[in-house]
Design a protein around this motif. Structure first.
Motif, PDB file in Angstrom:
ATOM      1  N   LEU A 253       0.838  -1.191   0.000  1.00  0.00           N
ATOM      2  CA  LEU A 253       0.000   0.000   0.000  1.00  0.00           C
ATOM      3  C   LEU A 253       0.879   1.249   0.000  1.00  0.00           C
ATOM      4  N   GLY A 254       0.257   2.356  -0.319  1.00  0.00           N
ATOM      5  CA  GLY A 254       0.999   3.597  -0.211  1.00  0.00           C
ATOM      6  C   GLY A 254       1.442   4.135  -1.546  1.00  0.00           C
ATOM      7  N   ASP A 255       0.946   3.552  -2.633  1.00  0.00           N
ATOM      8  CA  ASP A 255       1.327   4.093  -3.932  1.00  0.00           C
ATOM      9  C   ASP A 255       0.499   5.323  -4.266  1.00  0.00           C
ATOM     10  N   GLN A 256      -0.463   5.636  -3.377  1.00  0.00           N
ATOM     11  CA  GLN A 256      -1.377   6.753  -3.603  1.00  0.00           C
ATOM     12  C   GLN A 256      -2.079   6.606  -4.938  1.00  0.00           C
TER      13      GLN A 256
ATOM     14  N   ALA B 298       4.373   6.127  -6.463  1.00  0.00           N
ATOM     15  CA  ALA B 298       4.864   7.180  -5.568  1.00  0.00           C
ATOM     16  C   ALA B 298       5.996   7.976  -6.201  1.00  0.00           C
TER      17      ALA B 298
END
Ligand SMILES: Nc1ncnc2c1ncn2[C@@H]1O[C@H](COP(=O)(O)OP(=O)(O)OP(=O)(O)O)[C@@H](O)[C@H]1O
Ligand SMILES: Nc1ncnc2c1ncn2[C@@H]1O[C@H](COP(=O)(O)OP(=O)(O)OP(=O)(O)O)[C@@H](O)[C@H]1O
Ligand SMILES: [Mg+2]
Ligand SMILES: [Mg+2]
Lengths: 345, 296, 318, 513
Positions: free
Chosen positions: C20-23, C209
């Motif tokens: 997660l966290g790739d926006q 990201a």
């Protein structure tokens, strides 16, 4: 030996305790979390089998690093050697059509050849141009990473795939799986015995060890240290390459993006934690495999986020090594002080 | 022309974080600490830079926080490697792992995001326009208008060379690495020197991190140091810690990094991505040849 | 046949190959998960395998042990997914973003026609680079794209993006840079700056990201960028002209709804294109950059695709 | 005289259980030269390191001028006017002489920058004052061990300490340099300095010191007035038995020639001639000694013979086999070698005793291996180690313990035993008794003579002239890379050799004219 074991275990216990403290501070339930950790890594047939299977690349790259460090060469190239080994095995598995009893050994040898080739590059750069293997292996890791990525994106790309990967290798090259138990463990155990024998019982291993302790002494004793340097690089490269080959043959049966992951760096870490001892590498490899395998369960059952587990692992490494080392010093000092006091009275 | 200036500017900004971290690393190198934690220190610095800048609405506080954050990592290193005598290699590996996990975890806890935190509230470190230099044709665009940290970096290079080779601290610093028992016996604690070298390394890696997250881009993303700490380590070892050599290698690396992107027109990107690493190998080759000549 | 006999759909896992966290992509799926959690009061978990191939199988096993419904982004472990689906036929597997079919035909696939939205991104870029009245836009006909890595999905994006731009003016050239990384924001920025230096005035980021660096490069140069996967138009207000949306969350939500309502079809291949709303182009922003005329033009093309009057060519790897 | 330092019941135990200093009580007076003697491992160095703050004692108290002190590190000791020169040279080889001397007490300007000018002046002044012959800008790496020792002493003098601890300062000095140092020490004493002085050379000790403390196995045996004792008494106290100081050399009957070096010349990377036209011949049953101040080519000679540096001019032969271009393993079939540096060249100290004993044998003796040399024969190696243990009376706990757990004397015995049992025709001994105590030296000399009696040819390089005169048949003097004299031992004396070592051949100057 016994003391090493005891201080190792105490180190692990302290690490788990500190981990529990951090969890409490962060509002997680440590008991539940550790229960999940061990439920997913040790208790039960599948968890245990998974831990064993995942330990194979860790232990093999760990052995590669241990043997190298203990013999002198600072071979940090396990990540690259693993990838090239995996690529060799994959390509062999794609194009060779042999019965299983032949293909499996051939692919294993190919992967070792690939790893040895890659470490051989570093060895030659050292031999011919006196380039420090510490840096060359680091750079070669990056180069191998991009090179294999290119190889699976273009020449060996599986046209039906959505991301860079090769097609599956010939099924004859798949390592047999018995129930949950993957036979890559058998190959690893065999490799362990061979390298243990070579390192501890063979004349060559004796010479490597002595060279690792004091290369000038070894040279004066008539040992050909340059030749041994190359041999050690090749052997340790082959071990890392074997790790890569087994990853392919035991698991996805193809080379896909992200294959190397962190195994090889973990291998270096394990070797250092085990102080380059081969048995220690085996044991710590199993321990770290359990930790990594179980972390999935921690994530799932207690919703402890993944990065928190990463923090926990770092703390574990530090505390084990520091705890173990400091414990030794502490015990020695206490004995010494005791003795001094006895004398004084 | 534009592309060339772009390449040069890219080289400078690409080199800056590597250079700063490597200068930090050179202090520990001379002090005889096998320090591979630059990567983690830089990453921590980058995170705290954004944290400071965002909460205090000030880039200066960003820099201060970056240094504090990176210093905390240095202190952990000191606690384990110097005080508890843990293997430096393990300490470094563990700290890098720790930094990656901890910054991601904190980002999730504090900013409630994963991956990257970019927000207009983060105040970037300003660029400095030097009116006189700006007027120079062609070069003006390069000499003036760079980020404040880049000018600081130039100063740090000069200062490092001065400190290491000309001052009392430098003499003791190098002595600690060459022969610690000798220094101890001379009445100077080599452990203290190692501690100071790590503190300096912490400060410089903090600056490097601040440049990454507040200078070049204005955001924090997971693992945004992306291996630069390792490159800086290679740079230090490559030139045996000489600050000028490090500057050169960092620039070379920054240049080849940009060059690699430019070369993508001619070959697959996987090969262009190798360019900086191949260049490092080539640099090492020339260095070894030179070292051999010197020896012979 | 009525899909699933298992009434239990209390636990849902979202299993992804990356993190997660790739926006954008993965996070958008996570938003869908949060939505079904709040709407249906179920338990959700996300397993990130972080591109670690060794984790894929144990992660699947863990997911199967824990959950009844498994949403999975299976890049890289399609084989294992098929094996598990065959082994556990009473679990619901929904594969996102690629088509995976097991022998028992129990995996439902959600296929995004990303070419349709990327084509629109190309149209936006093409129109923008021709609109010299916009500040900073030069008369040259060059646009750019920055990809994380070369892979078939990114290639499909670039392929359709190019086609879209060329549909505006065949003379438009597209220059692409690949970073070899999905998280190195600094490198993303450097690549974009290089493209701007070459004369591009719009750059499409397809690098998760790391691509945020592309958006910031546009902000620094006063030029333009196109975001990806979620609406990134406000990340650098005034410089991100549009975002190519790929709404994984919406797909998750809708499929789960069919499960709850009993209309779920195992083994189906669900196409999410412009028409069904899985992908889209989004030009809404705090600071509007594109003139209304251009926006209208883009929306017109969008309508044509939805209507089926314009067929966007699908990338085949050639 | 007033007591300056008092050490009371000092106990130092090295972890885990080596009692290095065992309840030692000693006092040192202001303005005296106080020698400390004892066998290797008696605890002399440790006692002094405790005083200097480099090691920390477990029990006991130290008083300096009546005040209790407990130095945490040498910095504190130096601040109290105590300085120490170590047994093993502790200098930074990458630094110049002056940098080494000022390190830790550097003159600086306001910016913290080292004031080179002033530093070099201060150092030069000290050098001139004490008439040391040293180039302050030379790198320590390039100077001889003797010069390095002087740098160590200068380091103390530079700091103006009032208590000087010298741990075997004369071990590497020439006979001519020693009186010079002694005069200096006496002068310092007369100015009120206190000098604590460790040495194995009893004659030196007797001539120089005012009082002598004898240690044995960590305990203090006695403190005696130098004027009231003699060499034999001291030796007896040290060893616990009577030691005889006699010449062991007997007239040997030289047989056929075994070893020869002809016209050996070696030019190093910096184009310096390190060895020039060396010719050495040794016959069976002959001990040839090489005398010379360290740094005059001994190092290069040893390295040439052992094959560590390539020989471009000249030849090396053993038993008529030309070894000039041979690799080291081949040389080892003919050459046994005992190096001057046990830890660096003679052993792998962290490896086990067993592993150290096997070295070279494992290649030359087929009994050490099986399967055509592939597999080690562990049993045989163990038997062999036991043999060495008994034959050479090595005191060891377990052969699997690390080599470094042996005491220095025992380490040397193991190395000698290993090399002796190689049964090669030629034996090269490079300072085989450096740093050993009287008892051990005596034993090593017996071993060397035993080798001679087995008709081997022996080349003995030594800085200890007494040793050479005791056992060598001929003495060659090496000066600036040349052999300047070849003298049968019974036709020369220590004075002549000492002179040649320093000045070279008397008619050297004429020759070059
Ligand atoms: N750092 C250490 N760790 C463990 N044991 C040590 C250490 N240093 C010295 N020892 C042991 O302590 C004892 C005393 O050593 P010390 O160096 O004081 O002897 P010494 O009298 O100076 O001998 P020498 O004449 O050989 O210099 C010896 O047994 C030695 O092996
Ligand atoms: N560094 C060390 N580590 C562990 N044990 C040591 C160390 N140094 C010495 N020892 C132990 O202490 C014992 C005593 O050493 P010491 O040097 O005092 O012996 P010694 O009888 O004086 O021998 P010698 O006269 O041959 O030097 C040694 O036999 C050895 O087992
Ligand atoms: Mg244009
Ligand atoms: Mg001593």
């Amino acid at each position: 030996m016994q003391r090493k074991l005891i201080s190792g275990i105490i180190g692990i216990l302290i690490a788990l305790l500190i981990g529990a403290l951090i969890m409490l501070v962060q509002g997680y339930n440590p008991i539940q979390t550790y229960a999940a950790l061990f439920n997913f890594s040790l208790f039960g047939f599948y968890p245990l089998a998974t831990t064993l299977r995942n330990s194979v690349p860790l232990i093999l790259t760990g052995l590669s690093a241990s043997v190298a460090f203990a013999s002198g060469p600072v071979n940090l190239g396990q990540p690259g050697q693993l990838l090239i080994g995996a690529l060799f095995a994959t390509v062999g598995g794609l194009y060779l059509d042999l019965p299983a009893f032949l293909l499996i050994p051939v692919l294993i040898l190919l992967s070792m050849l690939g790893g040895a080739l890659w470490s051989g590059v570093a060895a030659m750069l050292r031999k011919w141009f006196n380039m420090d293997e510490f840096i060359t292996t680091l750079m070669l890791n990056m180069i191998a990473d991009f090179f294999t990525y290119w190889a699976i994106s273009y020449p060996f790309f599986d046209r039906s795939a959505y991301s860079p990967m090769t097609p599956q290798i010939n099924t004859n090259g798949w390592l047999p799986i018995w129930g949950e138990f993957n036979s890559n463990v058998i190959v690893m155990v065999l490799a362990f015995f061979v390298i243990y024998l070579v390192f501890n019982r063979l004349t060559a291993g004796y010479e490597w060890r002595i060279t690792g302790h004091n290369s000038l002494f070894a040279r004066l004793g008539g040992i050909k240290i340059d030749k041994n340097y190359v041999t050690v690089m090749l052997v340790t490269g082959a071990l890392a390459g074997l790790a890569g080959g087994l990853v392919v043959m035991a698991g996805p049966h193809r080379f896909l993006k992200g294959l190397g992951a962190n195994y090889a760096w973990d291998g270096v870490m394990i070797a250092v934690v085990a102080n380059n001892g081969l048995i220690g590498t085996l044991l710590y490899g199993l321990f770290f495999s359990a930790l990594q395998t179980g972390s999935l369960g921690m994530e799932l059952i207690t919703a402890v986020p993944r990065e928190f587990i990463q923090v926990l692992q770092a703390v574990t490494v530090l505390v084990i090594v520091a705890g173990r080392g400091y414990l030794d010093i502490l015990i020695d000092k206490t004995i010494a002080r005791q003795k001094a006091r006895e004398r004084a009275t | 022309m534009n592309i060339i200036t772009g390449l040069i500017n890219g080289m400078i900004s690409g080199a800056t974080p590597i250079l700063l971290a490597a200068l930090g690393g050179t202090f520990t190198f001379y002090a005889g600490v096998f320090n591979i934690a630059m990567e983690g220190m830089m990453l921590t610095g980058a995170f705290f830079a954004v944290l400071g800048s965002y909460y205090f609405d000030s880039w200066l506080m960003g820099i201060v926080c970056a240094i504090i954050g990176s210093l905390m990592m240095a202190l952990i290193f000191i606690l384990f490697a110097v005080t508890l005598k843990t293997d430096e290699f393990v300490t470094g590996i563990a700290l890098n792992l720790f930094a990656l996990g901890a910054t991601t975890y904190m980002m999730r806890q504090i900013f409630n995001v994963k991956g990257a935190f970019s927000n207009p509230g983060i105040v970037p470190i300003p660029r400095i326009h030097i009116p006189l230099l700006a007027k120079i044709p062609i070069l003006g665009n390069i000499l003036s208008g760079q980020n404040l940290i880049i000018y600081i970096t130039v100063l740090v290079v000069i200062l490092s060379a001065f400190i290491i080779f000309k001052t009392r601290f430098g003499l003791r610093l190098r002595a600690a690495g060459y022969n610690a028992p000798s220094l101890d016996s001379s009445g100077v604690s080599s452990a203290k020197i190692r501690i100071w070298s790590l503190i300096i390394c912490g400060v410089l890696c903090g600056l490097a991190g601040a440049f990454l997250s507040l200078g070049y881009v204005t955001l924090f993303s997971e693992n945004m140091s992306a291996g630069r700490g390792w490159i800086s380590l290679a740079a230090v070892i490559l030139v045996n810690g000489n600050p000028w050599g490090i500057a050169l290698i960092s620039l070379l690396f920054g240049f080849t990094d940009g060059l690699g992107l430019l070369l993508q027109q001619y070959m697959p990107s996987q090969f262009t991505s190798m360019v900086p690493y191949v260049a490092t190998l080539i640099a090492l080759y020339f260095y070894s040849i030179q070292a051999r000549k010197r020896k012979a | 046949a009525p899909a699933n006999q298992s009434p239990e759909t209390e636990k849902v896992v979202y299993l992804i190959n990356g993190a997660l966290g790739d926006q954008s992509f993965y996070d958008s799926g996570q938003m869908g998960m949060e939505k079904i959690k709040s709407e249906y009061g179920i338990e959700i978990r996300t397993i990130e395998t972080n591109f670690d191939a060794g984790q894929y199988e144990p992660a699947l096993q863990a997911a199967v042990n824990y959950a009844d419904v498994i949403f999975v982004i299976s890049y890289g472990f399609e084989d294992q997914l098929m094996a598990f689906a065959d082994k556990y036929p009473d679990k619901i597997f929904v594969n996102l973003d690629t088509v995976v079919q097991n022998e028992k035909k129990t995996i439902t696939s959600v296929d995004f026609i990303e070419e349709e939205s990327a084509y629109l991104a190309g149209v936006v870029a093409g129109l923008t680079t021709l609109e010299t009245s916009l500040p900073g836009v030069n008369p040259g006909k060059l646009i750019g794209a920055v990809g994380g890595d070369v892979d078939p999905v990114i290639s499909a994006f670039v392929f359709a993006y190019t086609n879209g731009a060329k549909s505006i003016d065949p003379e438009i050239q597209v220059e692409t840079k690949y970073l070899g990384s999905w998280d190195d924001t600094a490198k993303g920025k450097q690549a974009a700056l290089q493209l701007f230096d070459m004369g591009a005035d719009v750059v499409f980021q397809i690098a998760a990201a790391a691509g945020i660096g592309v958006l910031q490069a546009a902000g620094e140069r006063g030029l333009y960028a196109i975001g990806v996967d979620t609406n990134q138009n406000d990340i650098v207000p005034g410089n991100v002209v549009a975002s190519d949306i790929k709404d994984v969350g919406k797909a998750i939500y809708e499929v789960f709804k069919t499960i709850k309502e009993g209309t779920y079809q195992p083994g189906a291949v669900l196409q999410y294109g412009l028409a069904s709303g899985g992908v889209d182009i989004d030009m809404t922003a705090q600071v509007q950059v594109l003139p209304q005329a251009i926006q209208d033009q883009v929306l017109a093309v969008r309508q044509q695709i939805i209507d089926g009057t314009l067929k966007v060519e699908i990338y085949t790897g050639e | 005289m007033q007591i300056l330092i008092e050490m009371k019941e000092i106990i130092k135990v090295f972890p885990p259980n080596v009692i290095a200093v065992d309840k030692v009580t000693a006092d040192f007076r202001k303005g005296e030269i106080h020698a400390i003697v004892g066998e290797n491992g008696a605890g002399k160095s440790t006692l002094m390191k405790v005083l200097y703050g480099l090691e920390h004692h477990n029990q006991g108290e130290i008083y300096l001028a009546g005040h209790r002190v407990n130095f945490q590190d040498p910095g504190e000791a130096i601040a109290h006017g105590i300085g120490m020169v170590h047994q093993e040279i502790l200098l930074i080889s990458q630094y110049t002489v002056w940098e080494n001397i000022v390190l830790g007490a550097e003159p600086v300007n306001f910016m913290g920058m080292i004031d080179r000018q002033r530093a070099r002046q201060l150092v030069q002044k000290k050098i001139d004052e004490f008439q040391f012959n040293l180039n302050i800008d030379a790198k320590v790496d390039d100077i001889s061990v003797a010069a390095a020792q002087k740098v160590e002493i200068l380091k103390l003098l530079y700091r103006n300490v009032s208590v000087l601890i010298l741990d075997e300062p004369t071990a590497v000095l020439t006979p001519q340099e020693i009186p010079q140092l002694f005069n200096e020490l006496r002068r310092l004493r007369d100015h009120g300095h206190t000098i604590l002085f460790i040495s194995h050379h009893l004659e030196e000790v007797l001539t120089l010191s005012d009082r002598i403390t004898v240690m044995r196995k960590g305990k203090k045996i006695a403190t005696v007035q130098a004027s009231e004792t003699n060499k034999t008494d001291l030796a007896q106290m040290m060893v616990g038995r009577t030691v005889l100081f006699t010449t062991l050399r007997e007239k040997s009957t030289a047989g056929k020639q075994i070893f020869s070096i002809e016209n050996l010349t070696y030019i190093d990377g910096a184009q310096h001639k390190r060895l020039e036209n060396i010719n050495i011949k040794i016959h069976e049953g002959e001990i040839v000694g090489i005398a010379g101040v360290e740094g005059n080519g001994q190092f290069e000679l040893v390295n040439s013979i052992m094959g560590l540096i390539p020989t471009k001019e000249g030849s090396i032969r053993v038993n008529d086999v030309n070894l000039t271009k041979a690799d080291i393993l081949e040389r080892r079939q003919y050459i046994s070698f005992v190096s001057q540096n046990r830890g660096k060249m003679g052993a792998a100290v962290k490896a086990s005793i067993l592993e150290n004993v096997m070295m070279t044998h494992h290649r030359l003796n087929p009994q050490f291996t099986r399967w055509k040399g592939l597999l080690l024969n562990d049993q045989y190696a163990r038997k062999f180690t036991e043999q060495i243990e008994q034959q050479f009376s090595v005191v060891m706990d377990q052969m699997d313990n690390p080599f470094r757990s042996l005491s220095g004397g025992n380490q040397q015995k193991v190395i000698l035993g290993r090399e002796l049992l190689l049964s090669t025709p030629f034996v090269l001994l490079d300072q085989p008794t450096r740093g050993l105590d009287v008892g051990s030296i005596e034993y090593v000399h017996e071993l060397i003579l035993e080798m001679r009696d087995q008709n081997r040819a022996i080349l003995l390089i030594s800085a200890d002239l007494e040793e050479l005169f005791r056992i060598a048949d001929r003495i060659l003097v090496l000066h600036r890379g040349k052999i300047v004299a070849d003298l049968p031992t019974d036709q020369t004396d220590i004075e002549e050799v000492g002179y040649l070592m320093l000045e070279g051949k008397e008619n050297d100057a004429k020759e070059t004219d």
